[in-house]
Design a protein around this motif. Structure first.
Motif, PDB file in Angstrom:
ATOM      1  N   VAL A   1       0.853  -1.184   0.000  1.00 41.67           N
ATOM      2  CA  VAL A   1       0.000   0.000   0.000  1.00 41.67           C
ATOM      3  C   VAL A   1       0.892   1.238   0.000  1.00 41.67           C
ATOM      4  N   ARG A   2       0.484   2.246  -0.768  1.00 43.78           N
ATOM      5  CA  ARG A   2       1.239   3.504  -0.846  1.00 43.78           C
ATOM      6  C   ARG A   2       0.282   4.671  -0.728  1.00 43.78           C
ATOM      7  N   LEU A   3       0.680   5.701  -0.026  1.00 43.58           N
ATOM      8  CA  LEU A   3      -0.084   6.939   0.068  1.00 43.58           C
ATOM      9  C   LEU A   3       0.714   8.011  -0.670  1.00 43.58           C
ATOM     10  N   LEU A   4       0.115   8.572  -1.714  1.00 41.92           N
ATOM     11  CA  LEU A   4       0.794   9.554  -2.540  1.00 41.92           C
ATOM     12  C   LEU A   4       0.143  10.920  -2.394  1.00 41.92           C
ATOM     13  N   SER A   5       0.934  11.965  -2.504  1.00 41.85           N
ATOM     14  CA  SER A   5       0.464  13.330  -2.347  1.00 41.85           C
ATOM     15  C   SER A   5      -0.240  13.808  -3.616  1.00 41.85           C
ATOM     16  N   PRO A   6      -0.834  15.008  -3.585  1.00 42.02           N
ATOM     17  CA  PRO A   6      -1.457  15.547  -4.805  1.00 42.02           C
ATOM     18  C   PRO A   6      -0.491  15.709  -5.970  1.00 42.02           C
ATOM     19  N   ILE A   7       0.826  15.804  -5.697  1.00 41.56           N
ATOM     20  CA  ILE A   7       1.778  15.867  -6.804  1.00 41.56           C
ATOM     21  C   ILE A   7       2.356  14.485  -7.106  1.00 41.56           C
ATOM     22  N   ARG A   8       1.753  13.448  -6.523  1.00 44.37           N
ATOM     23  CA  ARG A   8       2.034  12.046  -6.829  1.00 44.37           C
ATOM     24  C   ARG A   8       3.406  11.567  -6.366  1.00 44.37           C
ATOM     25  N   ASN A   9       3.959  12.199  -5.358  1.00 47.23           N
ATOM     26  CA  ASN A   9       5.154  11.623  -4.758  1.00 47.23           C
ATOM     27  C   ASN A   9       4.740  10.794  -3.549  1.00 47.23           C
ATOM     28  N   THR A  10       5.470   9.727  -3.300  1.00 44.81           N
ATOM     29  CA  THR A  10       5.110   8.808  -2.226  1.00 44.81           C
ATOM     30  C   THR A  10       5.408   9.436  -0.879  1.00 44.81           C
ATOM     31  N   ILE A  11       4.388   9.489  -0.021  1.00 45.29           N
ATOM     32  CA  ILE A  11       4.570   9.973   1.346  1.00 45.29           C
ATOM     33  C   ILE A  11       5.000   8.826   2.257  1.00 45.29           C
ATOM     34  N   HIS A  12       4.299   7.692   2.127  1.00 46.57           N
ATOM     35  CA  HIS A  12       4.605   6.540   2.988  1.00 46.57           C
ATOM     36  C   HIS A  12       4.104   5.285   2.296  1.00 46.57           C
ATOM     37  N   GLU A  13       4.754   4.160   2.553  1.00 46.66           N
ATOM     38  CA  GLU A  13       4.311   2.884   2.001  1.00 46.66           C
ATOM     39  C   GLU A  13       4.568   1.776   2.996  1.00 46.66           C
ATOM     40  N   ASP A  14       3.845   0.669   2.803  1.00 46.01           N
ATOM     41  CA  ASP A  14       3.987  -0.488   3.676  1.00 46.01           C
ATOM     42  C   ASP A  14       3.757  -1.729   2.829  1.00 46.01           C
ATOM     43  N   SER A  15       4.533  -2.774   3.067  1.00 44.93           N
ATOM     44  CA  SER A  15       4.381  -4.009   2.305  1.00 44.93           C
ATOM     45  C   SER A  15       4.809  -5.182   3.171  1.00 44.93           C
ATOM     46  N   SER A  16       4.380  -6.382   2.775  1.00 45.77           N
ATOM     47  CA  SER A  16       4.712  -7.583   3.522  1.00 45.77           C
ATOM     48  C   SER A  16       4.469  -8.795   2.641  1.00 45.77           C
ATOM     49  N   GLY A  17       5.403  -9.741   2.646  1.00 50.75           N
ATOM     50  CA  GLY A  17       5.230 -10.950   1.864  1.00 50.75           C
ATOM     51  C   GLY A  17       4.242 -11.906   2.503  1.00 50.75           C
ATOM     52  N   MET A  18       3.485 -12.604   1.665  1.00 50.59           N
ATOM     53  CA  MET A  18       2.551 -13.632   2.129  1.00 50.59           C
ATOM     54  C   MET A  18       2.935 -14.934   1.433  1.00 50.59           C
TER      55      MET A  18
END
Length: 638
Positions: free
Chosen positions: A466-483
């Motif tokens: 999951v990624r949260l991007l700003s109005p100018i589309r740069n990544t603010i924060h992301e999180d990931s995990s293998g399943m």
């Protein structure tokens, strides 16, 4: 008999979903109403289609049944046609060279007539050779030169009239911007599979295997709910210049361009009001190179007319099992508002460089967004930047409403505070819009799978992100995990923003924490990107229900006062201007572009009306995503 029915049902499912998805790919783009999606079914009816499949019956019989059921499932008004190859000339090509031109349209592309399509499906026999290349060329003629054009090829063997059909497919793809090839291999060998994959790779289409009962049944389980959907680019066409002095003017708005793999810089000129903040973002996909590993880097730079660098940004990543979505952005936000600084007070040039590895020469389409924020008159009165952020806390679940995620930034589904349920397929990236202003904080928690649901049968090997991007589309924060292995409990990922503050841009960016704070400096529409990447090729298409829990905390506060009208929230898709005739001066307000926000929808429509609710779907195998977004800034002058 039961196995034969399963084979036919699976083939019908794959065909129907490819058709539904490819039709809907264009729905998320800014297409004209008089340019509907046109689909051509291209069917192999060479002599080998008379062979029996492992569960009984011939390949041709299974294909006839599948096509008829597809015809019954398509909605009224669908523009569809049917062409076959290998139906007329029984002699081998050595005895009759015309066997390599044995193809005919048995139903021209037009408004769907189910009875007519049924008759067309019964109008041919399987007798001849496999002239895939020639048939593809004739298919493009069937589809014409306007609008979104889709070819769905069903074949049980390899091309046997030319050594390799891939160069022909590449040539056809280069001549048609809105062209997509998709293919289904029916009990094919490795060479035929390689050829078919190459054909679809040149247009970011999809390939599906229908080799035997077991794999067809597996495909049916994976794809009955939703086909994979591709990232789509949209906007006004623009062509970056190799010469800085000839750079086209890109006013605030949204554009599409295409790049070869020469790594030559392209330039766009951005006029601006002295003291304003200029931002630019690039979005694209990286595709596997002929079914294999691919790696690319996209570099952005804002610079002055004489070449002084203002700021840079880079997006780099790989694609192994499918395509991956990449974004990169640059902004002058970190320079402050002193018009005496050339990076603040003068027009700037946007430089874009594509570096492609592994010998990939395919053209890549990109979406460019240019934004200008006018000077802020009350900056000293606004809250100072945050100094610390420890991440977003988990959002609790509530009663969920159904939603269908978008296929791109332009058609991202709108989410408000609350809980939503959706389904995602391995290899897919879904986009959602969340509005927030300075003084507020966004939090998003996504469960893979949705609690209380069956995610999939057997073990899994996927990586949710999951990624949260700003109005100018740069990544603010992301999180990931293998399943990996059997799913015992949902994987819960949380992303979000620090409190949005205009002056967060003043922080000294040193690491991920300070980088997140520095990126949380714009109010407006933010984007939540949810991806499920397959770790194995066999995992592509695995369906998983997800739950999204959204919170927007706080009330708007510390709002900026602009010296001229505030930025338009939606980018314009107006055509770019010539540098010599640009009517828009500095500070001119961009014209809003069309929007396509989607709120919660009735899940019954998702399953009951095949294309009506799959209106944004397409076919794409996506995986192996490693996206790095680096935002560099020059040290701020004292």
């Amino acid at each position: 008999m039961a196995q034969r029915r399963r084979v036919r049902r699976a083939l019908v499912a794959v065909l129907t979903l490819v058709l539904a998805a490819t039709m809907a790919t264009a729905a998320g783009q800014f297409a004209r109403a008089d340019d509907p999606v046109k689909i051509l079914l291209l069917l192999d009816v060479s002599g080998s289609m008379n062979e029996k499949i492992s569960s009984g019956g011939t390949k041709l019989a299974a294909a006839r049944t599948a096509l008829k059921q597809v015809a019954d499932a398509l909605p009224d008004g669908t523009q569809v046609g049917l062409r076959v190859y290998g139906s007329e000339i029984e002699e081998p090509k050595e005895e009759n060279p015309k066997a390599c031109q044995d193809t005919k349209s048995v139903m021209p592309v037009g408004r769907l007539d189910r009875a007519r399509m049924h008759r067309a499906i019964d109008s041919f026999d399987a007798v001849g050779e496999t002239p895939i290349s020639y048939a593809l060329e004739q298919s493009i003629k069937d589809l014409g030169g306007q609008g979104k054009r889709v070819v769905v090829l069903v074949s049980d063997g390899e091309e046997n009239c030319v050594p390799d059909p891939c160069p022909v497919a590449e040539k056809l793809a280069a001549a048609g911007v809105d062209l997509q090839f998709n293919a289904i291999g029916l009990d094919v060998n490795s060479k035929a599979r390689q050829q078919l994959r190459c054909i679809v790779d040149v247009t970011d289409g999809s390939y599906y295997d229908a080799e035997d009962t077991e794999e067809l049944t597996d495909s049916l389980q994976k794809l009955t709910k939703r086909a994979l959907r591709p990232f789509t680019t949209s906007g006004a066409p623009i062509k970056g210049s190799l010469d800085r002095g000839e750079a086209p003017v890109a006013a605030p708005g949204q554009y599409v361009d295409s790049y070869d793999a020469t790594a030559k810089p392209r330039y766009y000129r951005i006029e601006r009001t002295p003291g304003s903040t200029v931002s630019a973002a690039l979005s694209t996909v990286v595709s596997p190179f002929r079914g294999g590993f691919n790696q690319e880097t996209w570099s952005l730079r804002l610079l002055t007319d004489d070449g002084e660098t203002c700021t840079t940004g880079t997006s780099g990543g790989t694609a192994s099992f499918g395509t991956s979505v990449h974004t990169a952005s640059v902004t002058t936000a970190y320079w402050g508002f002193d018009p005496a600084d050339r990076c603040v007070g003068e027009p700037v040039l946007l430089e874009v460089v594509r570096t492609s590895y592994q010998g990939n020469k395919a053209t890549a389409k990109v979406e460019l967004v240019v934004r200008e924020d006018p000077p802020i008159t009350n900056l000293a009165e606004l809250p100072k930047n945050l100094t610390a952020w420890k991440g977003a806390s988990t959002v609790p679940s509530r009663k969920s409403a159904p939603v269908v995620g978008g296929t791109a930034f332009s058609n991202a589904a709108e989410l408000k505070p609350g809980s939503y349920r959706d389904t995602i397929a391995a290899g897919e990236t879904l986009f959602y819009r969340i509005a927030a202003e300075p003084g507020q904080t966004i939090r998003a928690t996504v469960d893979f799978p949705q609690p209380g649901t069956e995610s999939a049968q057997g073990s899994v090997a996927v990586t949710p992100k999951v990624r949260l991007l700003s109005p100018i589309r740069n990544t603010i924060h992301e999180d990931s995990s293998g399943m990996v292995g059997e799913i015992e409990q949902p994987t819960r990922l949380t992303t979000g923003t620090p409190q949005l503050r205009i002056r967060n841009r003043e922080i000294d960016i040193k690491d991920g924490e300070t980088g997140a704070i520095g990126a949380a400096t714009f109010g407006g529409v933010h984007y939540l990107a949810v991806a499920l990447s397959p770790n194995l090729d066999s995992e592509s298409g695995r369906i998983m229900p997800i739950q999204l829990n959204i919170a927007v905390d706080g009330a708007p506060a510390g709002l900026p006062v602009y010296a001229s009208p505030s930025p338009t929230p939606e980018p314009s898709t107006a055509a770019p201007t010539d540098p010599a005739t640009s009517p828009g001066g500095p500070g001119s307000e961009p014209t809003p572009g069309p929007t396509n926000s989607a709120g919660p929808v009735d899940p019954g429509r998702l399953e009951g009306a095949l294309l009506g609710t799959l209106g944004l779907l397409g076919v794409l195998l996506v995986a192996g995503v490693i996206t790095v977004l680096v935002l560099r800034r020059r040290k701020r002058p004292s």
